[in-house]
Design a protein around this motif. Structure first.
Motif, PDB file in Angstrom:
ATOM      1  N   TYR A  51       0.957  -1.105  -0.094  1.00 18.36           N
ATOM      2  CA  TYR A  51      -0.009   0.025  -0.011  1.00 18.36           C
ATOM      3  C   TYR A  51       0.874   1.438  -0.008  1.00 18.36           C
ATOM      4  O   TYR A  51       2.183   1.340   0.255  1.00 18.36           O
ATOM      5  CB  TYR A  51      -0.927   0.039   1.145  1.00 18.36           C
ATOM      6  CG  TYR A  51      -1.921  -0.962   1.342  1.00 18.36           C
ATOM      7  CD1 TYR A  51      -2.941  -1.376   0.564  1.00 18.36           C
ATOM      8  CD2 TYR A  51      -1.218  -2.303   2.348  1.00 18.36           C
ATOM      9  CE1 TYR A  51      -3.621  -2.384   0.799  1.00 18.36           C
ATOM     10  CE2 TYR A  51      -2.000  -3.470   2.297  1.00 18.36           C
ATOM     11  CZ  TYR A  51      -3.263  -3.403   1.612  1.00 18.36           C
ATOM     12  OH  TYR A  51      -4.131  -4.491   1.805  1.00 18.36           O
ATOM     13  N   ASP A  55      -3.741   5.581   0.774  1.00 22.43           N
ATOM     14  CA  ASP A  55      -4.846   4.471  -0.005  1.00 22.43           C
ATOM     15  C   ASP A  55      -5.952   4.381   0.548  1.00 22.43           C
ATOM     16  O   ASP A  55      -5.952   4.129   1.957  1.00 22.43           O
ATOM     17  CB  ASP A  55      -4.083   3.192  -0.219  1.00 22.43           C
ATOM     18  CG  ASP A  55      -2.914   3.094  -1.280  1.00 22.43           C
ATOM     19  OD1 ASP A  55      -2.863   3.890  -2.036  1.00 22.43           O
ATOM     20  OD2 ASP A  55      -2.351   1.861  -1.519  1.00 22.43           O
ATOM     21  N   VAL A  57      -8.768   1.414   1.890  1.00 19.54           N
ATOM     22  CA  VAL A  57      -8.934   0.352   2.045  1.00 19.54           C
ATOM     23  C   VAL A  57     -10.230  -0.364   2.901  1.00 19.54           C
ATOM     24  O   VAL A  57     -10.836   0.690   3.656  1.00 19.54           O
ATOM     25  CB  VAL A  57      -7.720  -0.359   3.001  1.00 19.54           C
ATOM     26  CG1 VAL A  57      -6.527  -0.084   2.080  1.00 19.54           C
ATOM     27  CG2 VAL A  57      -7.624   0.000   4.234  1.00 19.54           C
TER      28      VAL A  57
END
Length: 104
Positions: A51, A55, A57
């Motif tokens: 990652y 990011d 998630v």
């Protein structure tokens, strides 16, 4: 029961494992179902980093226990199973995570 929510990678922590390999551990921040902001460093890392900071998630965690959070990815869930292999059988683990997945 479990909760599925959105999280964000806020850092990647570089650590050296027992064999001298460098591993990158994501730190994920998310808000619990009762509105508390929570941050957790994942106990499993990857090399190269899986990652990047920023990011988005998906996070899974047990109700009332945000410290149980894992990033909803095959790698993180598989590693989480391995870390608990003496507490859960594979079928129990898979049933629990399937239930978590379906509830949300």
């Amino acid at each position: 029961n479990g909760i599925k929510t959105e999280g964000k990678i806020t850092a990647m922590v570089k650590k050296t494992d027992s064999e001298g390999s460098k591993m990158w551990h994501p730190v994920v921040e998310f808000t619990t179902n009762n509105g508390i902001q929570f941050s957790k460093e994942m106990i499993f890392g990857t090399s190269p980093p899986a990652y990047e900071t920023g990011d988005a998630v998906e996070v899974l965690y047990y109700v009332g226990n945000p410290d149980s959070a894992v990033i909803n990815s095959y790698f993180q869930m598989y590693k989480e199973f391995l870390s608990h292999q003496f507490r859960f059988s594979l079928p129990e683990f898979l049933i629990e995570f399937c239930n978590l997945w379906r509830q949300n």
